[in-house]
Write an enzyme that holds these catalytic residues in place. Structure first.
Site, PDB file in Angstrom:
ATOM      1  N   CYS A   2       0.841  -1.191   0.000  1.00 23.80           N
ATOM      2  CA  CYS A   2       0.000   0.000   0.000  1.00 23.80           C
ATOM      3  C   CYS A   2       0.877   1.242   0.000  1.00 23.80           C
ATOM      4  O   CYS A   2       2.043   1.199   0.358  1.00 23.80           O
ATOM      5  CB  CYS A   2      -0.872   0.006   1.245  1.00 23.80           C
ATOM      6  SG  CYS A   2      -1.880  -1.465   1.365  1.00 23.80           S
ATOM      7  N   ARG A  27       4.460   1.243  -6.618  1.00 28.30           N
ATOM      8  CA  ARG A  27       4.357   0.200  -5.590  1.00 28.30           C
ATOM      9  C   ARG A  27       3.232  -0.785  -5.901  1.00 28.30           C
ATOM     10  O   ARG A  27       3.162  -1.853  -5.309  1.00 28.30           O
ATOM     11  CB  ARG A  27       4.080   0.832  -4.216  1.00 28.30           C
ATOM     12  CG  ARG A  27       5.200   1.726  -3.718  1.00 28.30           C
ATOM     13  CD  ARG A  27       4.724   2.592  -2.577  1.00 28.30           C
ATOM     14  NE  ARG A  27       4.472   1.844  -1.382  1.00 28.30           N
ATOM     15  CZ  ARG A  27       5.351   1.630  -0.409  1.00 28.30           C
ATOM     16  NH1 ARG A  27       6.553   2.126  -0.502  1.00 28.30           N
ATOM     17  NH2 ARG A  27       5.031   0.938   0.657  1.00 28.30           N
ATOM     18  N   TRP A  79      -3.268  -2.280  -1.839  1.00 23.49           N
ATOM     19  CA  TRP A  79      -2.930  -3.562  -2.480  1.00 23.49           C
ATOM     20  C   TRP A  79      -3.607  -4.605  -1.594  1.00 23.49           C
ATOM     21  O   TRP A  79      -3.148  -4.873  -0.487  1.00 23.49           O
ATOM     22  CB  TRP A  79      -1.409  -3.719  -2.490  1.00 23.49           C
ATOM     23  CG  TRP A  79      -0.920  -4.956  -3.163  1.00 23.49           C
ATOM     24  CD1 TRP A  79      -1.021  -6.233  -2.732  1.00 23.49           C
ATOM     25  CD2 TRP A  79      -0.218  -5.027  -4.404  1.00 23.49           C
ATOM     26  NE1 TRP A  79      -0.439  -7.094  -3.621  1.00 23.49           N
ATOM     27  CE2 TRP A  79       0.059  -6.388  -4.649  1.00 23.49           C
ATOM     28  CE3 TRP A  79       0.204  -4.083  -5.350  1.00 23.49           C
ATOM     29  CZ2 TRP A  79       0.738  -6.822  -5.783  1.00 23.49           C
ATOM     30  CZ3 TRP A  79       0.890  -4.524  -6.471  1.00 23.49           C
ATOM     31  CH2 TRP A  79       1.144  -5.868  -6.682  1.00 23.49           C
ATOM     32  N   ASN A 105      -0.979   1.146   6.211  1.00 25.27           N
ATOM     33  CA  ASN A 105      -0.182   0.192   5.453  1.00 25.27           C
ATOM     34  C   ASN A 105       0.344  -0.813   6.467  1.00 25.27           C
ATOM     35  O   ASN A 105       0.915  -0.413   7.474  1.00 25.27           O
ATOM     36  CB  ASN A 105       0.976   0.949   4.760  1.00 25.27           C
ATOM     37  CG  ASN A 105       1.886   0.017   3.997  1.00 25.27           C
ATOM     38  OD1 ASN A 105       1.577  -1.160   3.812  1.00 25.27           O
ATOM     39  ND2 ASN A 105       3.001   0.539   3.539  1.00 25.27           N
ATOM     40  N   GLY A 106       0.114  -2.088   6.251  1.00 26.28           N
ATOM     41  CA  GLY A 106       0.573  -3.093   7.213  1.00 26.28           C
ATOM     42  C   GLY A 106      -0.491  -4.149   7.412  1.00 26.28           C
ATOM     43  O   GLY A 106      -1.337  -4.363   6.533  1.00 26.28           O
ATOM     44  N   GLU A 469      16.815 -21.396 -14.068  1.00 29.22           N
ATOM     45  CA  GLU A 469      16.458 -20.010 -13.779  1.00 29.22           C
ATOM     46  C   GLU A 469      17.717 -19.132 -13.711  1.00 29.22           C
ATOM     47  O   GLU A 469      17.733 -18.008 -14.208  1.00 29.22           O
ATOM     48  CB  GLU A 469      15.650 -19.940 -12.473  1.00 29.22           C
ATOM     49  CG  GLU A 469      15.409 -18.557 -11.906  1.00 29.22           C
ATOM     50  CD  GLU A 469      14.652 -17.596 -12.827  1.00 29.22           C
ATOM     51  OE1 GLU A 469      14.145 -18.022 -13.875  1.00 29.22           O
ATOM     52  OE2 GLU A 469      14.611 -16.394 -12.502  1.00 29.22           O
ATOM     53  N   LYS A 473      18.527 -15.889 -16.142  1.00 23.58           N
ATOM     54  CA  LYS A 473      18.877 -14.551 -15.664  1.00 23.58           C
ATOM     55  C   LYS A 473      20.092 -14.037 -16.432  1.00 23.58           C
ATOM     56  O   LYS A 473      20.131 -12.893 -16.863  1.00 23.58           O
ATOM     57  CB  LYS A 473      19.192 -14.545 -14.160  1.00 23.58           C
ATOM     58  CG  LYS A 473      18.018 -14.694 -13.230  1.00 23.58           C
ATOM     59  CD  LYS A 473      17.091 -13.503 -13.168  1.00 23.58           C
ATOM     60  CE  LYS A 473      16.019 -13.549 -14.184  1.00 23.58           C
ATOM     61  NZ  LYS A 473      14.876 -14.370 -14.075  1.00 23.58           N
ATOM     62  N   GLU A 476      19.214 -13.171 -20.093  1.00 22.96           N
ATOM     63  CA  GLU A 476      18.365 -11.992 -20.256  1.00 22.96           C
ATOM     64  C   GLU A 476      19.123 -10.682 -20.150  1.00 22.96           C
ATOM     65  O   GLU A 476      18.879  -9.764 -20.919  1.00 22.96           O
ATOM     66  CB  GLU A 476      17.288 -11.971 -19.151  1.00 22.96           C
ATOM     67  CG  GLU A 476      16.118 -12.844 -19.410  1.00 22.96           C
ATOM     68  CD  GLU A 476      15.099 -12.695 -18.285  1.00 22.96           C
ATOM     69  OE1 GLU A 476      13.997 -12.216 -18.574  1.00 22.96           O
ATOM     70  OE2 GLU A 476      15.400 -13.046 -17.145  1.00 22.96           O
ATOM     71  N   HIS A 492      25.400 -37.193 -21.316  1.00 26.02           N
ATOM     72  CA  HIS A 492      24.589 -37.581 -22.480  1.00 26.02           C
ATOM     73  C   HIS A 492      24.675 -36.554 -23.610  1.00 26.02           C
ATOM     74  O   HIS A 492      23.854 -36.553 -24.513  1.00 26.02           O
ATOM     75  CB  HIS A 492      23.124 -37.773 -22.053  1.00 26.02           C
ATOM     76  CG  HIS A 492      22.960 -38.853 -21.032  1.00 26.02           C
ATOM     77  ND1 HIS A 492      23.185 -40.189 -21.287  1.00 26.02           N
ATOM     78  CD2 HIS A 492      22.643 -38.799 -19.712  1.00 26.02           C
ATOM     79  CE1 HIS A 492      22.989 -40.906 -20.192  1.00 26.02           C
ATOM     80  NE2 HIS A 492      22.663 -40.071 -19.225  1.00 26.02           N
ATOM     81  N   LYS A 591       8.289  -6.391 -19.811  1.00 28.53           N
ATOM     82  CA  LYS A 591       7.998  -6.901 -18.469  1.00 28.53           C
ATOM     83  C   LYS A 591       6.780  -7.803 -18.482  1.00 28.53           C
ATOM     84  O   LYS A 591       6.746  -8.844 -17.841  1.00 28.53           O
ATOM     85  CB  LYS A 591       7.799  -5.730 -17.498  1.00 28.53           C
ATOM     86  CG  LYS A 591       7.537  -6.160 -16.072  1.00 28.53           C
ATOM     87  CD  LYS A 591       8.771  -6.838 -15.479  1.00 28.53           C
ATOM     88  CE  LYS A 591       8.519  -7.469 -14.122  1.00 28.53           C
ATOM     89  NZ  LYS A 591       9.523  -8.504 -13.814  1.00 28.53           N
TER      90      LYS A 591
HETATM   91  O1  M6R Z   1       4.340 -12.227 -15.376  1.00 23.71           O
HETATM   92  P1  M6R Z   1       4.674 -13.685 -15.593  1.00 23.71           P
HETATM   93  O2  M6R Z   1       5.238 -14.318 -14.379  1.00 23.71           O
HETATM   94  O3  M6R Z   1       3.533 -14.457 -16.157  1.00 23.71           O
HETATM   95  O4  M6R Z   1       5.813 -13.651 -16.695  1.00 23.71           O
HETATM   96  C1  M6R Z   1       6.324 -14.827 -17.230  1.00 23.71           C
HETATM   97  C2  M6R Z   1       7.587 -14.566 -18.005  1.00 23.71           C
HETATM   98  O5  M6R Z   1       7.334 -13.712 -19.078  1.00 23.71           O
HETATM   99  C3  M6R Z   1       8.682 -13.947 -17.114  1.00 23.71           C
HETATM  100  O6  M6R Z   1       8.951 -14.744 -16.011  1.00 23.71           O
HETATM  101  C4  M6R Z   1       9.962 -13.755 -17.935  1.00 23.71           C
HETATM  102  O7  M6R Z   1      10.506 -14.990 -18.272  1.00 23.71           O
HETATM  103  C5  M6R Z   1      10.959 -12.886 -17.162  1.00 23.71           C
HETATM  104  N1  M6R Z   1      11.562 -11.942 -18.041  1.00 23.71           N
HETATM  105  C6  M6R Z   1      12.017 -13.668 -16.517  1.00 23.71           C
HETATM  106  O8  M6R Z   1      12.999 -12.892 -15.920  1.00 23.71           O
END
Ligand code: M6R
Length: 596
Positions: A2, A27, A79, A105-106, A469, A473, A476, A492, A591
């Site tokens: 919030c 936020r 939120w 908020n809390g 993962e 990272k 990306e 393999h 995003k």
């Molecule tokens: O908002 P979502 O969690 O559904 O997004 C899924 C993917 O697009 C997201 O995790 C993407 O792979 C990120 N860029 C990873 O860092």
């Protein structure tokens, strides 16, 4: 998360509070509202205006009041935690007689028992929130005594009809900043909202409370510690971090804490998930689970599958959401489908959800963005409450997703939960924070490895998805080719790639597969491949095979990805920065991926 904004001074308070709420938009929120007095016509009492959804809706609702000389006002972006996002649950909340209004908020952890007590005393409630309790507590006992009755966390701004020239405030566990201008005072959840408006601020500490009025800032016997605020808006939002991504990595411990708060009770060997209460009876009949998600959320989902099979004994399939809709799998009975999404708007995940809904599966969500499409279209679910993630590379959301997956799988009917595991889960936030303290040495390692153009990330069991993962990272934000692989698969095929220019990042945690991963590393070492290992504190053996080691605290096997991923997030971040990339906005990425 919030957001709170408040103003008292000689200017019109309403537009100022609204503009400051706008600055707190990052936020995240699902509804918003303001409360103010209409001077000089103050017998009208407190005015409250609320709106669901975007702040612009609130803007339209208050348009008619902007010219009124309300010199003090409080505002809030909500939120949702207790109660759905609607107007009655939006703040500000009021007491029985509309003489007290507040924003909060809390979380009021003991709100149920307080509500029972206040109801017996004749108080009537208009919302489902924990916050409204505070307005009635103040009505009944006064500000100071009311605070003493609250168990939980709060940042509060309160106005009351008897003292229209004053705003009361208090902080415990949730942030609140006082801004000091010339003959005017502000309150805000963070300094972001105050950047450019004031040069002097007081960052309130837990337990501090007081008032702002035209006569100044008063905090009882406490002498306010006034600090200079020299920030532009963007820097204020980053809270001193050079990038949102780094800030969000550093929020890792806090987001896990937020995901567990009010849900995990280790002493009672209990997990409570309000978001699943409506479907508890149905869950007992489910004998098969499908999980679908994309990107980082998908990797969290793979760990989820392992958790559900390990602890809930529930056969679980994990699918890429982009494949799910086109895959003609047989229709099953008693099936639930779980969708994981930070944004709640990912087109592929939404399409998979719509297929599962059309099959009449019991659809569940793990979503961060409250009120988003996936949150709305699933039958039930558990919110992450991780706050908005702004960096395109998902970091804190992943940790939060893992925390929630642990909660759901351990909460599932007849799950194999035990006190020790729940206690260990409760320790994860502080363990994450101890990993974050190693950021300097991880930065140095990132510099050492930044020159390589290919990486292999390996892990086994719960840490195989963490390896994928970690590789994602790096891809990306540094644009380096990185592959996440199950360590046992090396022989393999991928081992053919290994030479002195092809480093391996290996997650080697204690557990069922520890020795196996060590053997895989021996094979890599024999071929001259550099090795950076993520290992558990106290593991001396690892130094005999790895060139470099980052240690993380020990924990139980199913929780290890919550710790092993943190150094990998930092490692990728520092390599991206070392290579001069815009880590918050990597090329070609968005995003929220709202197209198929
Ligand atoms: O908002 P979502 O969690 O559904 O997004 C899924 C993917 O697009 C997201 O995790 C993407 O792979 C990120 N860029 C990873 O860092």
């Amino acid at each position: 998360m919030c957001g709170i904004a408040a103003y008292i001074g000689k200017k019109e308070g309403l537009p100022i509070v609204f503009a400051n709420l706008k600055k707190l938009e990052y936020r995240g929120y699902d509804s918003a509202g303001v409360a103010f007095f209409n001077f000089p016509d103050d017998e009208l009492g407190i005015n409250v205006i609320k709106a669901v959804g975007k702040l612009d809706s609130l803007g339209k609702a208050i348009d008619g009041h902007r010219s009124l000389p309300a010199t003090s006002a409080i505002g809030h972006t909500r939120w949702a935690t207790h109660g759905v996002p609607n107007e009655s649950n939006a703040h500000p909340h009021i007491d029985c007689h509309k003489e007290i209004s507040l924003v909060h908020n809390g979380i009021v952890e003991n709100y149920k028992e307080l509500k029972v007590q206040l109801t017996k005393l004749g108080h009537r409630f208009r919302s489902q929130t924990d916050t409204e309790i505070i307005a009635h507590l103040i009505e009944e006992y006064g500000f100071d005594q009311a605070l003493k009755k609250i168990v939980g966390a709060y940042a509060l701004a309160v106005i009351n009809k008897d003292e229209p020239n004053k705003i009361y405030f208090a902080r415990l566990g949730s942030p609140l900043v006082v801004g000091i201008g010339r003959g005017e005072y502000y309150l805000a959840s963070d300094a972001t909202a105050l950047a450019g408006l004031v040069k002097r601020v007081v960052y309130l500490k837990d337990g501090q409370k007081g008032t702002i009025s035209l006569n100044g800032l008063k905090m009882g016997r406490v002498r306010p510690r006034i600090e200079r605020l020299d920030m532009d808006l963007e820097n204020a939002q980053k809270e001193g971090y050079p990038h949102f991504m780094l800030k969000e990595i550093f929020e890792g411990g806090e987001v896990v804490r937020a995901a567990l708060r009010g849900r995990l009770f280790p002493k009672k060997n209990l997990i409570k998930l309000g978001g699943l209460e409506s479907v508890e009876a149905k869950l007992a009949r489910i004998n098969r689970l499908e999980i679908a998600a994309c990107g980082t959320s998908y990797y969290a989902g793979i760990i989820g599958k392992m958790l559900f099979e390990d602890f809930a004994n529930l056969p679980t399939e994990i699918r890429l959401a982009s494949e799910y809709r086109y895959y003609s799998s047989p229709l099953h009975k008693n099936t639930s489908a779980l969708f994981i999404s930070q944004s709640g708007e990912t087109a592929d995940t939404l399409a998979a959800l719509s297929k599962a809904n059309s099959r009449k599966y019991l659809t569940l969500g793990i979503v961060n963005a409250v009120g988003s499409s996936i949150a709305r279209e699933t039958v039930a679910g558990v919110y992450n409450h991780a706050g908005p993630e702004i960096g395109v590379a998902s970091t804190k959301a992943f940790l939060s997703q893992l925390a929630v997956l642990n909660l759901i799988s351990l909460h599932w009917p007849n799950s194999r939960k035990n006190k020790r595991l729940l206690e260990e889960l409760a320790l994860v936030p502080s363990k994450i924070e101890s990993v974050l303290k190693k950021s300097k040495s991880i930065k140095a390692l990132a510099r050492k490895y930044a020159r390589y153009n290919n990486f292999l990330y390996i892990g086994r069991g719960y840490n195989y998805p963490a390896a994928m993962e970690g590789a994602l990272k790096l891809k990306e934000i540094s644009y380096i080719h990185a592959e996440g692989y199950a360590a046992g698969e090396m022989k393999h095929g991928p081992i053919a790639l290994i030479d002195k220019n092809f480093p391996t990042v290996a997650i080697v945690m204690p557990g069922r597969v520890y020795e196996k991963v060590i053997s895989n590393l021996e094979e890599i070492k024999a071929r001259g491949g550099p090795i950076l290992a993520i290992a558990a504190q106290g593991d001396r053996n690892i130094k005999t095979v790895a060139d470099d080691v980052i240690y993380v605290p020990k924990t139980m096997e199913s929780l290890t990805p919550l710790l092993s991923i943190v150094p990998l997030q930092l490692f990728a971040y520092y390599i991206g920065v070392a290579r001069g990339h815009d880590v918050d906005k990597p090329r070609n990425l968005a995003k929220s991926v709202t197209v198929e």
